[in-house]
Design an enzyme around this catalytic site. Structure first.
Site, PDB file in Angstrom:
ATOM      1  N   CYS A 282     -35.061  -5.352 -52.416  1.00  0.00           N
ATOM      2  CA  CYS A 282     -35.646  -4.870 -51.074  1.00  0.00           C
ATOM      3  C   CYS A 282     -36.041  -3.429 -51.393  1.00  0.00           C
ATOM      4  CB  CYS A 282     -34.363  -4.610 -49.852  1.00  0.00           C
ATOM      5  SG  CYS A 282     -35.027  -4.546 -48.324  1.00  0.00           S
ATOM      6  N   HIS A 366     -33.218 -10.882 -50.212  1.00  0.00           N
ATOM      7  CA  HIS A 366     -31.698 -10.421 -50.465  1.00  0.00           C
ATOM      8  C   HIS A 366     -31.151 -11.481 -51.062  1.00  0.00           C
ATOM      9  CE1 HIS A 366     -31.163  -6.595 -47.707  1.00  0.00           C
ATOM     10  NE2 HIS A 366     -32.347  -7.015 -47.773  1.00  0.00           N
ATOM     11  N   GLU A 368     -28.210 -11.672 -52.525  1.00  0.00           N
ATOM     12  CA  GLU A 368     -26.793 -12.059 -52.448  1.00  0.00           C
ATOM     13  C   GLU A 368     -26.392 -12.711 -51.385  1.00  0.00           C
ATOM     14  OE1 GLU A 368     -27.581  -9.721 -49.088  1.00  0.00           O
ATOM     15  OE2 GLU A 368     -28.481  -9.430 -50.919  1.00  0.00           O
TER      16      GLU A 368
END
Length: 399
Positions: A282, A366, A368
């Site tokens: 990001c 992202h 994760e």
């Protein structure tokens, strides 16, 4: 503590006032008061607690396109900001329906009480699809959001605040959400009915530069055998190298990357000289691009959601990913030796780069997956394997 917001039948208790003078009336929830920010829309169906506590949303008012927000309550495990007491994240939230009583076995608090405690102003009872269509057409808009239980507002002052707010362009918000000092992270990902684990005697050392890092990013690094040291955004390359890391991670975060890049890009360039593995997500992706000589641009409406299709040119696969960014890397500015690795299939914008022949890469999304799909978890394994290769150790098996 009351779990529902007060409602005055005679007048609205919350307003959203756009910079162009548009006034949208609704019912107030969460904190009372006024905040200014950029209004964006998020298309995720779940994970509102993670979204509202994501430091990347600092300076923004989040419009949820999913109509029912708050029906699973909140808990003490699903927040994403590293320091909850600092309350980094969104300044406001906009819902279609009123918050209902929570119905989930993990819930420990009503969303309204949590919003109040965190200082987030919320508004409900409006046509969020119409607001989303407006933002899609006009782009993300500066606004003031206000909640007054007695329904009394100074509308002209709210219009002035919305009109005069500087906006995200040129704003360095990483300094506002970063850690105040270095710390060690050992928590591993959540397992159903067991909770979070703890890493023991990790064999490699990763320094994570905190521009607004999310907890689940650190958990995934820790789960793959990394001792993770989190350091403030303003640390220099010499500060980081003194910790003798095996690799450096550049985290997500809010604000204009060009503003944060004033101090971050020179630091990253010095790290690049060492040849050690670097991985950015990001804002970290944008800062790496700036350090390599590329440029970033403000997007029309940004990407915010957990259902964005991205193609990885290195594998040929299309992944569904989480995104939260208002700026992007200008692919036409990528210098020689830097290749584009990922692209958004929504609008063709850049979503990843790598340094040719070097263990250096980054992605805009992202991976994760907090909240969101886990299609991109392999990126963490890729980073750890770069480190293991440099240390002469066998690679972790691909999954």
């Amino acid at each position: 503590m009351a779990t529902t917001a007060p409602w005055n039948e005679a007048r609205p208790t919350a307003l959203l006032v756009l910079a162009d003078g548009t006034v949208i009336e609704g019912r107030g929830f969460g904190a009372a008061g006024t905040a200014v920010g950029e209004v964006c829309f998020n298309t995720a169906l779940t994970g509102y607690q993670e979204i509202l506590s994501d430091p990347s949303f600092a300076g923004q008012i989040v419009t949820f396109t999913f109509p029912h927000i708050g029906n699973t309550g909140v808990n003490g495990e699903d927040f994403e900001d590293l320091h909850p007491a600092a309350r980094a994240g969104a300044v406001g939230a906009i819902f279609r329906a009123d918050i209902t009583e929570p119905s989930n076995y993990r819930s420990t608090e009503h969303l309204n009480a949590w919003l109040s405690r965190r200082g987030i102003i919320a508004l409900s009872g409006i046509d969020t699809r119409a607001l989303t269509a407006l933002l899609r057409g006009k782009g993300a808009l500066n606004a003031a959001i206000a909640h007054a239980p007695d329904g009394r507002f100074d509308i002209e002052d709210l219009k002035r605040q919305a009109r005069e707010w500087s906006g995200l362009l040129g704003l360095d918000l990483a300094k506002e959400v970063t850690s105040g000092q270095s710390s060690t992270w050992t928590e591993t990902p959540w397992i159903w009915n067991e909770g979070y684990g703890t890493a023991t005697k990790p064999p490699i050392h990763v320094v994570a530069v905190d521009y607004g890092v999310k907890r689940n990013i650190l958990r995934l690094l820790s789960s793959l055998g990394a001792k993770v040291t989190v350091v403030p955004a303003t640390w220099t390359a010499d500060d980081i190298l003194a910790m003798k890391p095996d690799g450096v991670f550049l985290s997500n975060g809010p604000g204009d990357p060009a503003a944060t890049g004033e101090y971050a890009a020179p630091m990253i360039r010095k790290l690049l000289e060492t040849g050690m593995p670097l991985f950015g997500i990001c804002l970290g992706h944008q800062l790496l691009a700036l350090a390599l000589g590329a440029k970033t641009v403000k997007m029309h409406q940004g990407h915010h959601g957990a259902n964005h299709p991205v193609k990885d040119f290195t594998t040929g696969k299309v992944e569904i990913v989480s995104m939260n960014h208002s700026f992007s890397v200008d692919r036409d500015s990528l210098p020689e030796g830097v290749e584009e690795t990922h692209v958004s299939l929504f609008d063709g914008s850049n979503c990843g780069i790598s340094l040719v022949g070097r263990p250096v890469f980054s992605v805009q999304h992202h991976p994760e997956a907090s909240p969101g799909p886990q299609d991109s978890h392999y990126l963490f394994r890729r980073f750890i394997n770069f480190i293991r290769e440099r240390k002469g150790e066998p690679a972790l098996a691909e999954r």
